[in-house]
Design a protein around this motif. Structure first.
Motif, PDB file in Angstrom:
ATOM      1  N   LEU A  73       0.969  -1.304   0.008  1.00 55.98           N
ATOM      2  CA  LEU A  73      -0.126  -0.022   0.085  1.00 55.98           C
ATOM      3  C   LEU A  73       0.803   1.289  -0.076  1.00 55.98           C
ATOM      4  O   LEU A  73       1.658   1.441   0.750  1.00 55.98           O
ATOM      5  CB  LEU A  73      -0.759  -0.011   1.147  1.00 55.98           C
ATOM      6  N   LYS A  74       0.645   2.198  -0.854  1.00 58.41           N
ATOM      7  CA  LYS A  74       1.267   3.454  -1.081  1.00 58.41           C
ATOM      8  C   LYS A  74       0.916   4.394  -0.143  1.00 58.41           C
ATOM      9  O   LYS A  74       1.673   5.295   0.283  1.00 58.41           O
ATOM     10  CB  LYS A  74       1.324   4.030  -2.521  1.00 58.41           C
ATOM     11  N   GLU A  75      -0.280   4.491   0.384  1.00 57.47           N
ATOM     12  CA  GLU A  75      -1.007   5.711   1.088  1.00 57.47           C
ATOM     13  C   GLU A  75      -1.535   4.762   2.430  1.00 57.47           C
ATOM     14  O   GLU A  75      -2.019   3.708   2.326  1.00 57.47           O
ATOM     15  CB  GLU A  75      -1.895   6.322   0.478  1.00 57.47           C
TER      16      GLU A  75
END
Length: 103
Positions: free
Chosen positions: A83-85
């Motif tokens: 997950l990037k965020e």
């Protein structure tokens, strides 16, 4: 989805006890996650969360081991998503407006 009653089982004693109010969240990110959980759980008629020891939950045990190892040797059958965020990050979302009839 129409879910009215939800029982969540987690392998983290910390998470279960923070959600249940036994432990106090102190870090800013944990407080924001807890606020998000409270908002989401208010939509259920009944909600409970309990900690299940990893020794009693083989699936959670395997998942925890996958996340703590290098992904280079994993089979192509195992999908790992990074997950990037953070889920507590504020992200602008555009609303889709549905119109009736021909457009």
């Amino acid at each position: 989805m129409g879910v009215k009653n939800l029982q969540a089982n987690v392998d983290s004693r910390l998470v279960a006890n923070q959600v249940n109010g036994t432990y106090v969240a102190k870090e800013a990110d944990m407080i924001r996650y807890l606020e998000k959980v409270r908002t989401l759980t208010n939509s259920f008629k009944a909600f409970s969360i309990r900690q299940v020891p990893r020794s009693e939950n083989k699936k959670a045990d395997v998942l925890s081991k996958i996340t703590s190892t290098s992904c280079a040797h994993l089979s192509k059958k195992v999908l790992v998503e990074e997950l990037k965020e953070k889920s507590i990050s504020e992200v602008e979302i555009l609303a889709i407006v549905e119109e009736e009839g021909d457009t």
